[in-house]
Scaffold this motif. Structure first.
Motif, mmCIF file in Angstrom:
data_model
loop_
_atom_site.group_PDB
_atom_site.id
_atom_site.type_symbol
_atom_site.label_atom_id
_atom_site.label_comp_id
_atom_site.label_asym_id
_atom_site.label_seq_id
_atom_site.Cartn_x
_atom_site.Cartn_y
_atom_site.Cartn_z
ATOM 1 N N ILE A 86 -2.565 -1.285 -2.448
ATOM 2 C CA ILE A 86 -1.784 -1.840 -1.339
ATOM 3 C C ILE A 86 -0.291 -1.677 -1.612
ATOM 4 N N SER A 87 0.133 -1.956 -2.837
ATOM 5 C CA SER A 87 1.551 -1.824 -3.190
ATOM 6 C C SER A 87 2.022 -0.382 -3.073
ATOM 7 N N ARG A 88 1.186 0.550 -3.528
ATOM 8 C CA ARG A 88 1.555 1.962 -3.442
ATOM 9 C C ARG A 88 1.732 2.389 -1.988
ATOM 10 N N LEU A 89 0.776 2.009 -1.136
ATOM 11 C CA LEU A 89 0.883 2.357 0.285
ATOM 12 C C LEU A 89 2.053 1.633 0.956
ATOM 13 N N LEU A 114 7.351 1.805 3.446
ATOM 14 C CA LEU A 114 8.727 1.317 3.513
ATOM 15 C C LEU A 114 9.725 2.465 3.412
ATOM 16 N N ALA A 115 9.408 3.469 2.607
ATOM 17 C CA ALA A 115 10.300 4.631 2.501
ATOM 18 C C ALA A 115 10.352 5.386 3.826
ATOM 19 N N MET A 116 9.218 5.509 4.496
ATOM 20 C CA MET A 116 9.198 6.182 5.802
ATOM 21 C C MET A 116 9.988 5.390 6.846
ATOM 22 N N ILE A 117 9.843 4.064 6.835
ATOM 23 C CA ILE A 117 10.573 3.234 7.787
ATOM 24 C C ILE A 117 12.072 3.314 7.514
#
Length: 88
Positions: free
Chosen positions: A51-54, A59-62
């Motif tokens: 979950i943390s990895r995803l 968050l990087a995409m946002i």
């Protein structure tokens, strides 16, 4: 006031409006993503790593959306492509 003053004023106001929206909506999306990730971790603690990895990828995409808005606003403010048509 001449046309150039109106153009620069409208350009600046538009850039401010764009950066406000471009920061506001990704911030809402980040808050919701973090909230949902914490809820998922609370329900399934054993899946915390995946979950943390995803979450960090999402968050990087946002955040990239906010950076794209910043780049476009800076282009409009410092090298406005419509300015050359106004000067002719």
């Amino acid at each position: 006031m001449n046309d150039m003053t109106y153009f620069t004023t409208l350009s600046t106001v538009g850039a401010l409006f764009a950066i406000a929206l471009g920061v506001f909506f990704p911030a809402l999306a980040m808050g919701r993503a973090i909230s949902q990730a914490l809820d998922a971790i609370a329900r399934q603690p054993e899946a915390e790593k995946s979950i943390s990895r995803l979450l960090f990828i999402g968050l990087a995409m946002i955040e990239s959306l906010a950076i794209y808005v910043l780049v476009v606003v800076l282009i409009v403010l410092f090298r406005n492509p419509l300015l050359e048509y106004l000067l002719k």
